[in-house]
Design a protein around this motif. Structure first.
Motif, short mmCIF file in Angstrom:
data_model
loop_
_atom_site.label_atom_id
_atom_site.label_comp_id
_atom_site.label_asym_id
_atom_site.label_seq_id
_atom_site.Cartn_x
_atom_site.Cartn_y
_atom_site.Cartn_z
N PRO A 181 0.79 -1.25 0.00
CA PRO A 181 0.00 0.00 0.00
C PRO A 181 0.82 1.29 0.00
O PRO A 181 0.24 2.35 0.18
N THR B 106 -5.44 -0.62 -9.67
CA THR B 106 -6.78 -0.84 -9.12
C THR B 106 -6.99 -0.03 -7.84
O THR B 106 -8.07 0.50 -7.59
N ASP B 107 -5.94 0.06 -7.02
CA ASP B 107 -6.12 0.58 -5.67
C ASP B 107 -6.25 2.10 -5.60
O ASP B 107 -6.95 2.61 -4.72
N ALA C 193 -9.81 2.83 -6.40
CA ALA C 193 -10.63 2.33 -5.29
C ALA C 193 -10.52 3.26 -4.07
O ALA C 193 -11.51 3.55 -3.39
N ARG D 154 -12.69 6.26 -4.64
CA ARG D 154 -14.11 5.95 -4.39
C ARG D 154 -14.39 5.95 -2.89
O ARG D 154 -15.36 6.54 -2.42
N VAL E 124 -2.81 -0.99 4.68
CA VAL E 124 -2.27 -2.15 5.40
C VAL E 124 -1.68 -3.14 4.39
O VAL E 124 -2.29 -3.43 3.36
N ASP E 125 -0.50 -3.64 4.70
CA ASP E 125 0.13 -4.67 3.89
C ASP E 125 -0.54 -6.01 4.22
O ASP E 125 -0.54 -6.44 5.37
N SER F 83 -1.64 -8.98 -3.50
CA SER F 83 -0.62 -9.53 -4.40
C SER F 83 0.57 -10.11 -3.64
O SER F 83 1.09 -11.15 -4.00
N LEU G 102 2.93 -11.59 -8.59
CA LEU G 102 3.09 -10.19 -8.21
C LEU G 102 1.80 -9.42 -8.45
O LEU G 102 1.67 -8.28 -8.04
N PRO H 249 -2.21 -8.65 -7.96
CA PRO H 249 -3.27 -8.94 -6.99
C PRO H 249 -4.31 -9.86 -7.62
O PRO H 249 -4.27 -10.12 -8.82
N LEU I 133 -10.52 -9.30 -7.33
CA LEU I 133 -10.58 -7.96 -6.75
C LEU I 133 -10.34 -6.90 -7.82
O LEU I 133 -11.00 -5.86 -7.84
N GLU I 134 -9.40 -7.17 -8.73
CA GLU I 134 -9.14 -6.24 -9.85
C GLU I 134 -10.39 -6.04 -10.69
O GLU I 134 -10.75 -4.90 -11.01
N VAL J 124 -12.22 -3.11 -6.53
CA VAL J 124 -12.13 -2.82 -5.09
C VAL J 124 -10.67 -2.83 -4.66
O VAL J 124 -9.79 -3.28 -5.39
N LEU J 125 -10.46 -2.34 -3.46
CA LEU J 125 -9.12 -2.27 -2.88
C LEU J 125 -8.50 -3.67 -2.85
O LEU J 125 -9.11 -4.60 -2.35
N THR J 126 -7.28 -3.79 -3.37
CA THR J 126 -6.66 -5.13 -3.39
C THR J 126 -5.64 -5.31 -2.27
O THR J 126 -5.30 -6.44 -1.93
N HIS J 127 -5.14 -4.21 -1.70
CA HIS J 127 -4.16 -4.41 -0.62
C HIS J 127 -4.88 -4.54 0.73
O HIS J 127 -6.06 -4.20 0.83
#
Lengths: 81, 380
Positions: A19, A49-50, A53, A56, B302-303, B323, B329, B331, B335-336, B340-343
């Motif tokens: 992140p 992607t993030d 996201a 949003r 957050v990781d 990911s 490597l 994600p 989720l992609e 939405v948030l992948t991490h």
């Protein structure tokens, strides 16, 4: 083709894994004026992607993601508040 | 040493006690070649065919439609490529959703390398396929097969299988339904032409998948000729494991309605409490139209790997689509596709028998772990 707004700030997150690019964006978006654009340079596929996201979830606007010639993207975010 | 709370049923459900019992008995009684004609062979044959009848009944199939494979993944590979092979004359076009299990997508890649075409239909923010676009894609001339899962393996969202099957039927296109996440938990939706499932996800042993091909569906294995399993799956059947798989399916079906409702209420509790106690969290997937046992959420900043490690240390076994926690490597493609948030992603999937106090212990531990990881990363 639509005009790409010149970013007021560019965050270089190339080589950084999520992140971290998102953390950098969240820290620095308040450095630019309202409605200004921040460009996040990132090459971690998760950032593609993030960042949208995050926009949003945080009610900022994802303007667009533009491929960089050397790989990765410039992901443009407009500060909404 | 604290006992570990196992919350990764979507990867593998612990072996059901009745499956264990059946497995031990069948190792002694069902070792011989079921294709031969002496006593021990006939005994193995009877065990295998009784298991086939039981599994067929549970999945809404006829026994002669059911073949056993070595895994759910193999069932999907054989199902996708075998149906495409059988329908070569009808066309070379395959339609899938963007959030299918990797076994479907990888089979599609093989098909593309062989000169076929694949259309991947997108999903909404909840992970549900765009039904109108799916139906449109199926209607395209030359479509040989469509694939849709019953429920997503990462976020739990159920797919409109019955409606998709209706669209497929209208255009004479077979539908392969991947029921890996819901078989034994929820009724199989009607309308499939090919069905794939995996025994270790319902409490059977690993090493048993199910491939059911509806009578009248053109199917031709692309593998070298073999007599076993109605020529659909090559190789000597693992009779003891198949017997155990059938025993587990019988057992979980008998208790499914009550147990799945109980697990679903625990998932509701997680969905609500995580939002209340963890700041900057996105709870993912459809809150209502979902598999009973799966919930996924992503924690901003957050990781994912750090969170999984901390949860493991605290005694909670969960998985993640982030990911850094996968072997790639990239994600998770699910989720992609959802956007939405992948991490910071955590998937909690509850096995049968999960106790409310285990869930509460998880909910009590989570906020502080997330807070500490954020603090270490310098996030206020």
């Amino acid at each position: 083709m639509t005009e790409v707004t010149q970013p007021a700030l560019t965050i270089d997150a190339l080589g950084k894994k999520c992140p971290i690019p998102i953390i950098m964006l969240a820290e620095q978006i308040n450095y630019v004026p309202l409605n200004a654009v921040v460009a996040v340079l990132a090459d971690d596929p998760a950032a593609y992607t993030d960042v949208p996201a995050w926009c949003r979830l945080k009610s900022h606007r994802h303007v667009g993601s533009y491929e960089l010639p050397e790989g990765g993207w410039a992901i443009h975010v407009r500060r909404n508040y | 040493m604290y006992p570990v709370a196992y919350f990764d049923a979507a990867s593998s459900e612990p072996l059901h006690p009745q499956a264990r019992e059946a497995l031990l008995a069948a190792i002694d009684a069902g070792w011989a070649d079921p294709a031969r004609l002496y006593g021990a062979a006939r005994r193995a044959h009877l065990l295998l065919e009784q298991a086939r009848t039981d599994v067929a009944e549970a999945l809404g199939a006829r026994p002669d439609e059911v073949s056993f494979t070595a895994s759910g993944t193999q069932a999907v590979h054989l199902g996708v490529l075998g149906t495409l092979h059988g329908r070569r004359r009808a066309g070379r076009h395959l339609v899938t959703s963007a959030v299918e299990h990797s076994s479907v997508l990888h089979a599609g890649q093989v098909h593309e390398r062989e000169g076929g075409t694949v259309e991947t239909v997108g999903v909404d923010l909840s992970g549900r396929v765009d039904l109108a676009r799916f139906a449109e894609a199926v209607a395209a001339p030359g479509t040989a097969l469509a694939c849709l899962q019953t429920a997503n393996h990462e976020v739990g969202t159920t797919q409109p299988v019955a409606e998709a099957a209706g669209a497929c039927r209208a255009h004479g296109v077979p539908l392969l339904v991947d029921a890996a996440q819901t078989a034994g938990r929820m009724p199989i939706p009607p309308g499939w032409s090919v069905l794939a499932a995996s025994a270790h996800k319902w409490g059977g042993p690993a090493g048993v998948g199910v491939l059911a091909v509806r009578k009248g569906t053109r199917f031709r294995s692309f593998l070298p000729e073999d007599e076993r399993e109605r020529r659909r799956v090559p190789g000597f059947e693992n009779v003891p494991a198949v017997v155990a798989a059938a025993a587990a399916l019988r057992a979980v079906r008998a208790e499914a309605e009550r147990e799945q409702a109980r697990l679903s209420a625990l998932v509701d509790r997680i969905r609500t409490r995580v939002k209340e106690t963890v700041p900057d969290v996105e709870v993912i997937g459809d809150p209502v139209g979902r598999a009973p046992h799966i919930v996924t959420f992503s924690c901003l900043y957050v990781d994912g790997e750090a969170l999984l490690t901390e949860l493991d240390k605290a005694g909670f076994a969960v998985s993640s689509g982030s990911s850094c926690t996968a072997s790639t490597l990239r994600p998770s493609h699910v989720l992609e596709a959802m956007g939405v948030l992948t991490h910071g992603n955590v998937r909690v999937s509850l096995p049968r028998g999960t106790r409310a106090d285990e869930v509460d212990a998880f909910l009590a531990a989570l906020p502080d772990l997330v807070r500490r990881i954020r603090q270490d990363a310098g996030v206020a």
